[in-house]
Design a protein around this motif. Structure first.
Motif, PDB file in Angstrom:
ATOM      1  N   ASP A   1       0.830  -1.201   0.000  1.00 36.39           N
ATOM      2  CA  ASP A   1       0.000   0.000   0.000  1.00 36.39           C
ATOM      3  C   ASP A   1       0.863   1.249   0.000  1.00 36.39           C
ATOM      4  O   ASP A   1       0.600   2.206  -0.739  1.00 36.39           O
ATOM      5  CB  ASP A   1      -0.917  -0.026   1.222  1.00 36.39           C
ATOM      6  CG  ASP A   1      -1.829   1.182   1.287  1.00 36.39           C
ATOM      7  OD1 ASP A   1      -2.790   1.219   0.502  1.00 36.39           O
ATOM      8  OD2 ASP A   1      -1.585   2.085   2.117  1.00 36.39           O
ATOM      9  N   TRP A   2       1.900   1.261   0.809  1.00 39.67           N
ATOM     10  CA  TRP A   2       2.801   2.415   0.918  1.00 39.67           C
ATOM     11  C   TRP A   2       3.460   2.720  -0.426  1.00 39.67           C
ATOM     12  O   TRP A   2       3.477   3.861  -0.888  1.00 39.67           O
ATOM     13  CB  TRP A   2       3.858   2.131   1.983  1.00 39.67           C
ATOM     14  CG  TRP A   2       4.788   3.271   2.260  1.00 39.67           C
ATOM     15  CD1 TRP A   2       5.984   3.540   1.641  1.00 39.67           C
ATOM     16  CD2 TRP A   2       4.612   4.312   3.223  1.00 39.67           C
ATOM     17  NE1 TRP A   2       6.567   4.673   2.171  1.00 39.67           N
ATOM     18  CE2 TRP A   2       5.735   5.164   3.146  1.00 39.67           C
ATOM     19  CE3 TRP A   2       3.615   4.592   4.153  1.00 39.67           C
ATOM     20  CZ2 TRP A   2       5.880   6.291   3.958  1.00 39.67           C
ATOM     21  CZ3 TRP A   2       3.763   5.711   4.968  1.00 39.67           C
ATOM     22  CH2 TRP A   2       4.876   6.542   4.866  1.00 39.67           C
TER      23      TRP A   2
ATOM     24  N   SER B   1       2.488   1.896  -3.309  1.00 40.75           N
ATOM     25  CA  SER B   1       1.535   2.249  -4.363  1.00 40.75           C
ATOM     26  C   SER B   1       1.273   3.756  -4.367  1.00 40.75           C
ATOM     27  O   SER B   1       0.697   4.280  -5.329  1.00 40.75           O
ATOM     28  CB  SER B   1       0.215   1.504  -4.172  1.00 40.75           C
ATOM     29  OG  SER B   1      -0.520   2.026  -3.069  1.00 40.75           O
ATOM     30  N   GLN B   2       1.737   4.453  -3.317  1.00 38.28           N
ATOM     31  CA  GLN B   2       1.420   5.868  -3.175  1.00 38.28           C
ATOM     32  C   GLN B   2       2.638   6.766  -3.043  1.00 38.28           C
ATOM     33  O   GLN B   2       2.503   7.993  -3.062  1.00 38.28           O
ATOM     34  CB  GLN B   2       0.521   6.071  -1.946  1.00 38.28           C
ATOM     35  CG  GLN B   2      -0.763   5.260  -2.022  1.00 38.28           C
ATOM     36  CD  GLN B   2      -1.702   5.581  -0.898  1.00 38.28           C
ATOM     37  OE1 GLN B   2      -1.969   6.743  -0.609  1.00 38.28           O
ATOM     38  NE2 GLN B   2      -2.229   4.554  -0.256  1.00 38.28           N
ATOM     39  N   THR B   3       3.831   6.181  -2.885  1.00 37.32           N
ATOM     40  CA  THR B   3       5.029   6.990  -2.728  1.00 37.32           C
ATOM     41  C   THR B   3       6.237   6.236  -3.252  1.00 37.32           C
ATOM     42  O   THR B   3       6.213   5.002  -3.338  1.00 37.32           O
ATOM     43  CB  THR B   3       5.251   7.356  -1.249  1.00 37.32           C
ATOM     44  OG1 THR B   3       6.462   8.108  -1.123  1.00 37.32           O
ATOM     45  CG2 THR B   3       5.371   6.114  -0.386  1.00 37.32           C
TER      46      THR B   3
ATOM     47  N   SER C   1      -4.527   2.292   5.723  1.00 36.04           N
ATOM     48  CA  SER C   1      -4.792   3.725   5.562  1.00 36.04           C
ATOM     49  C   SER C   1      -4.831   4.424   6.917  1.00 36.04           C
ATOM     50  O   SER C   1      -4.403   5.583   7.042  1.00 36.04           O
ATOM     51  CB  SER C   1      -6.110   3.947   4.804  1.00 36.04           C
ATOM     52  OG  SER C   1      -7.243   3.633   5.600  1.00 36.04           O
TER      53      SER C   1
END
Length: 356
Positions: free
Chosen positions: A19-20, A22-24, A233
């Motif tokens: 998840d991390w 996928s965003q940074t 999240s």
């Protein structure tokens, strides 16, 4: 800038890493001991990705942890590393004492040494986020209010007692040394990459394999269910804006009895992959002897997290559980890889002791 994720090859940890990233593009240094629940296959999509550096090691290895912190100039640590399976803690509590208490202590010591040597502004912005569980609060009666962050700790298993001890250590290091810590206490997670000795993935796989779906006791133990991506999240939000030294409960606002959860799984499987004989998978439900000290109800009040940081879960139980069942149907190769060796012998040991 980079972060250190401990236990990042486990169920929740690997979901968080994926998840991390996928965003940074911030580097994730992933430290995991790779015990029975750690699985690098969870992170197969990151193979060759320069933003992810995996290190096999133990949070109890002070020198290793300190070297990683210094080498990568870590700005935040997210600690998932823990022994977390209640049944295993009943059969063999010592591993839980070593990892959850001794390991957490040595991790805190390494982080404290590193943090003390940081210069401003890096020292001011550094964070350690400790991921814990609602089980530290004990058990609730049906009419009791859900667990708030101020609820008295009353752990009832070797697992929850060891996690409670680690929570207290984290709190003490903040109040004694000023270490910039945050703690989250989450409810039961479910979703992709869940190790299949836990209720939901175990019952999905047993159903597909034609095996009994084992229900402890009367199946009326109530849990609050949190989709793992919602948990991720919440952790990101707390890490970004949480108040130092504070505890934040993370829950899905989804209280369900275990038997109801399994019946829901059966209904979804009846729809998505029906049995060849046309019967419901619910016919495979089998009641087994309850485990010792089994807590009757957990429920999380996550209103503080919503009120102070604006977080709320994106998934209902109905949407999250359908996504979870579909993931297991679509990823049987992952399941087959896990269902071998130590895992299978553990299942045999645990359920052989419980008569139907």
């Amino acid at each position: 800038m980079s972060i250190l994720v401990t236990g990042g090859a486990g169920f929740i940890g690997s979901n968080f890493v994926l998840d991390w990233l996928s965003q940074t593009d911030e580097l994730v240094v992933n430290l995991d001991k790779l015990t029975y629940a750690g699985n690098l296959q969870n992170l197969a999509s990151l193979q060759g990705d320069s933003r992810h550096e995996f290190v096999k090691g133990d949070i109890a290895d002070y020198d290793l942890v300190l070297s990683l912190l210094e080498k990568h100039q870590i700005r935040a640590v997210v600690n998932f590393a823990a022994e977390s399976h209640v049944d295993r803690s009943i059969h063999g509590p010592e591993d839980f004492i070593q990892t959850n208490i001794v390991g957490s202590f040595r991790l805190l010591e390494a982080v404290r040494q590193y943090w003390n040597n940081l210069k401003q502004p890096a020292k001011q912005t550094f964070r350690l986020l400790h991921v814990s569980t609602d089980e530290v609060y004990g058990s609730l009666e049906k009419t009791d209010a859900p667990f708030a962050e101020t609820h008295q700790y009353q752990p009832n298993s070797p697992y929850s007692a060891s996690k409670a001890a680690s929570d207290h250590l984290v709190r003490a290091y903040h109040h004694t040394y000023g270490l910039p810590v945050l703690t989250t206490n989450c409810s039961n997670n479910y979703g992709p990459y869940h190790f299949p000795e836990k209720l939901i993935p175990l019952c999905i796989q047993n159903a597909l394999s034609g095996k009994p779906l084992p229900i402890y006791g009367d199946g009326q133990q109530i849990r609050d269910w949190l989709y793992v991506k919602d948990h991720c999240s919440a952790i990101r939000r707390v890490l970004e804006s949480g108040t130092l030294g504070e505890v934040y409960n993370v829950g899905g606002w989804n209280e369900k009895a275990n038997l109801d959860v399994v019946n829901t799984l059966c209904s979804i499987l009846d729809e998505l992959q029906p049995r060849a004989d046309g019967k419901s998978y619910a016919a495979q439900i089998t009641y087994v002897t309850d485990r010792p000290g089994h807590d009757r109800r957990y429920a999380i009040d996550a209103s503080k997290l919503g009120r102070e940081l604006g977080w709320k879960p994106a998934e209902t139980f109905e949407t999250g559980i359908r996504k979870t069942v579909q993931w297991y149907l679509d990823n049987q190769a992952w399941v087959v890889n896990v269902l071998s060796g130590d895992y299978q012998s553990w299942l045999d040991k645990n359920y052989a002791e419980r008569s139907a």
